[in-house]
Design a protein around this motif. Structure first.
Motif, PDB file in Angstrom:
ATOM      1  N   GLN A  66      -8.503 -97.818  33.245  1.00  0.00           N
ATOM      2  CA  GLN A  66      -7.738 -97.191  34.563  1.00  0.00           C
ATOM      3  C   GLN A  66      -7.791 -97.908  35.764  1.00  0.00           C
ATOM      4  O   GLN A  66      -6.778 -97.677  36.518  1.00  0.00           O
ATOM      5  N   VAL A  67      -8.609 -98.669  36.192  1.00  0.00           N
ATOM      6  CA  VAL A  67      -8.775 -99.462  37.162  1.00  0.00           C
ATOM      7  C   VAL A  67      -7.805-100.624  37.107  1.00  0.00           C
ATOM      8  O   VAL A  67      -7.005-100.961  37.989  1.00  0.00           O
ATOM      9  N   ALA A  68      -7.528-101.288  35.884  1.00  0.00           N
ATOM     10  CA  ALA A  68      -6.394-102.092  35.702  1.00  0.00           C
ATOM     11  C   ALA A  68      -5.076-101.595  35.984  1.00  0.00           C
ATOM     12  O   ALA A  68      -4.321-102.181  36.469  1.00  0.00           O
ATOM     13  N   CYS A  69      -4.791-100.626  35.486  1.00  0.00           N
ATOM     14  CA  CYS A  69      -3.350 -99.674  35.774  1.00  0.00           C
ATOM     15  C   CYS A  69      -3.395 -99.606  37.262  1.00  0.00           C
ATOM     16  O   CYS A  69      -2.085 -99.973  37.710  1.00  0.00           O
ATOM     17  N   LYS A  70      -4.193 -99.081  37.906  1.00  0.00           N
ATOM     18  CA  LYS A  70      -4.125 -99.132  39.463  1.00  0.00           C
ATOM     19  C   LYS A  70      -3.980-100.353  39.984  1.00  0.00           C
ATOM     20  O   LYS A  70      -2.881-100.317  41.097  1.00  0.00           O
ATOM     21  N   ILE A  71      -4.549-101.298  40.037  1.00  0.00           N
ATOM     22  CA  ILE A  71      -4.480-102.518  40.487  1.00  0.00           C
ATOM     23  C   ILE A  71      -3.254-103.193  40.007  1.00  0.00           C
ATOM     24  O   ILE A  71      -2.398-104.005  40.921  1.00  0.00           O
ATOM     25  N   LEU A  72      -2.758-103.099  38.987  1.00  0.00           N
ATOM     26  CA  LEU A  72      -1.711-103.758  38.525  1.00  0.00           C
ATOM     27  C   LEU A  72      -0.282-103.175  39.177  1.00  0.00           C
ATOM     28  O   LEU A  72       0.593-103.744  39.640  1.00  0.00           O
ATOM     29  N   LYS A  73      -0.390-101.732  39.440  1.00  0.00           N
ATOM     30  CA  LYS A  73       0.515-101.123  39.940  1.00  0.00           C
ATOM     31  C   LYS A  73       0.712-101.338  41.345  1.00  0.00           C
ATOM     32  O   LYS A  73       1.934-101.654  41.857  1.00  0.00           O
ATOM     33  N   ILE A  74      -0.298-101.668  42.138  1.00  0.00           N
ATOM     34  CA  ILE A  74      -0.355-102.099  43.495  1.00  0.00           C
ATOM     35  C   ILE A  74       0.226-103.544  43.648  1.00  0.00           C
ATOM     36  O   ILE A  74       1.121-103.645  44.475  1.00  0.00           O
ATOM     37  N   TYR A  75      -0.028-104.230  42.716  1.00  0.00           N
ATOM     38  CA  TYR A  75       0.399-105.615  42.772  1.00  0.00           C
ATOM     39  C   TYR A  75       1.836-105.670  42.360  1.00  0.00           C
ATOM     40  O   TYR A  75       2.746-106.297  43.212  1.00  0.00           O
ATOM     41  N   ASP A  76       2.268-104.797  41.568  1.00  0.00           N
ATOM     42  CA  ASP A  76       3.803-104.938  41.121  1.00  0.00           C
ATOM     43  C   ASP A  76       4.476-104.293  42.388  1.00  0.00           C
ATOM     44  O   ASP A  76       5.503-104.844  42.718  1.00  0.00           O
ATOM     45  N   ASP A  77       3.839-103.316  43.216  1.00  0.00           N
ATOM     46  CA  ASP A  77       4.494-102.514  44.123  1.00  0.00           C
ATOM     47  C   ASP A  77       4.816-103.578  45.493  1.00  0.00           C
ATOM     48  O   ASP A  77       5.464-103.719  46.024  1.00  0.00           O
ATOM     49  N   PHE A  78       3.597-104.491  45.350  1.00  0.00           N
ATOM     50  CA  PHE A  78       3.373-105.431  46.631  1.00  0.00           C
ATOM     51  C   PHE A  78       4.669-106.481  46.343  1.00  0.00           C
ATOM     52  O   PHE A  78       5.205-106.783  47.271  1.00  0.00           O
TER      53      PHE A  78
END
Length: 309
Positions: A66-78
């Motif tokens: 769950q945390v990996a999905c959130k962090i990777l989404k933030i990274y992709d958005d950035f």
């Protein structure tokens, strides 16, 4: 916890298989297995259980996922944000400019800039040249468009000279000195020997204004210590008072063209040996990072206002 480790755990959780995950990640199965083992060892807990249906995330593994999905989404958005900024689709520019230069430059630049960068936010700080230099050094501005100082330039600031604007004399049309001016090639107005002004009264701007710095420099080269009878903040008022015979003032030639006064003074040029002018420039700090959008804006400034070859 690196982005690669996050991606490895996320992919294994979704595929429920080391072999399928390895194939999707374009790495070898042993390499992925070793990576998962290292992650579990560093966390001190298992992330997956082997079952007949494949690898199933433990409670810790599910939380990691769950945390990996959130962090990777933030990274992709950035990453997408950075790409948009680099392609000038979005972003923000903080610009410093004097009131008078803003009146000259911004109407020329902004229509073309906004057509190309409609979603870029512009923050324009209009203030004195000295205050803009302070804001540049504090990091509040990306760059400034102003007039370069004649001396005492800060070693932390870069001045890219675009054009030189000569200063001229504004004098009452009934002043006898007007008849002493001579038409000379290369000058916009008849040229008056500056030394003839030594007994005249002057209208000057305040000492913290760059127009005043340049005027002082010009008069000093002619060895004139001016008798100042009026000190103002507004060059238009100074020009108007000169037209009414209150005194003589020096101002930039381009500024003289901006106003239409009830009592127009006569304009006279100053000989070039007195270097009677100031330099329009782009000012940045030595450590400035200019985005693609910054650079595009400045390219328009150079396109329309650079006279340097």
């Amino acid at each position: 916890m690196t982005s690669r480790e996050l991606l490895y755990v996320k992919t294994v959780t979704e595929e429920k298989s080391i072999s399928r995950a390895a194939k999707k990640l374009f790495i070898t199965q042993p390499s992925l297995s070793q990576s998962i083992q290292r992650i579990e060892n560093s966390l001190g807990t298992k992330l997956f259980n082997r079952t007949p249906e494949g690898l199933v995330a433990t409670y810790a593994g599910e939380r990691y996922y769950q945390v990996a999905c959130k962090i990777l989404k933030i990274y992709d958005d950035f990453e997408s944000d950075i790409k948009d900024i680099n392609s000038m689709k979005k972003g923000q520019i903080s610009i410093g400019i004097t009131n008078h230069l803003g009146n000259i430059i911004l109407p020329k630049i902004l229509p073309e800039f906004k057509e190309q960068c409609p979603y870029v936010t512009l923050t324009v700080y209009e203030g004195s040249t000295d205050s803009q230099e302070v804001k540049l050094l504090s990091g509040e501005l990306d760059f400034a468009i102003l007039h370069a100082p004649k001396k005492d330039t800060s070693p932390l600031l870069n001045y890219e000279i675009l054009a030189n604007d000569p200063f001229i004399i504004a004098i009452d049309q009934n002043n006898p000195l007007v008849k002493s001016a001579k038409v000379m090639e290369g000058y916009t107005y008849p040229v008056l020997d500056l030394k003839l002004l030594k007994n005249e009264k002057f209208i000057m701007l305040h000492e913290d204004q760059r127009i005043r710095h340049i005027a002082d420099s010009i008069l000093a080269k002619a060895k004139i210590v001016p008798e100042i009878i009026l000190t103002l903040k507004n060059y238009e008022t100074a020009q108007s008072m000169a037209g009414k015979g209150i005194g003589i003032t020096l101002l930039p030639e381009d500024y003289a063209r901006l106003t239409s006064l009830e009592s127009e003074p006569v304009f006279l040029s100053i000989e070039k040996k007195y270097t009677p002018g100031w330099d329009l420039c782009i000012t940045t700090t030595n450590s400035s990072f200019l985005s693609h959008t910054d650079q595009y804006f400045l390219s328009l400034v150079r396109k329309y206002f650079s006279k340097e070859k």
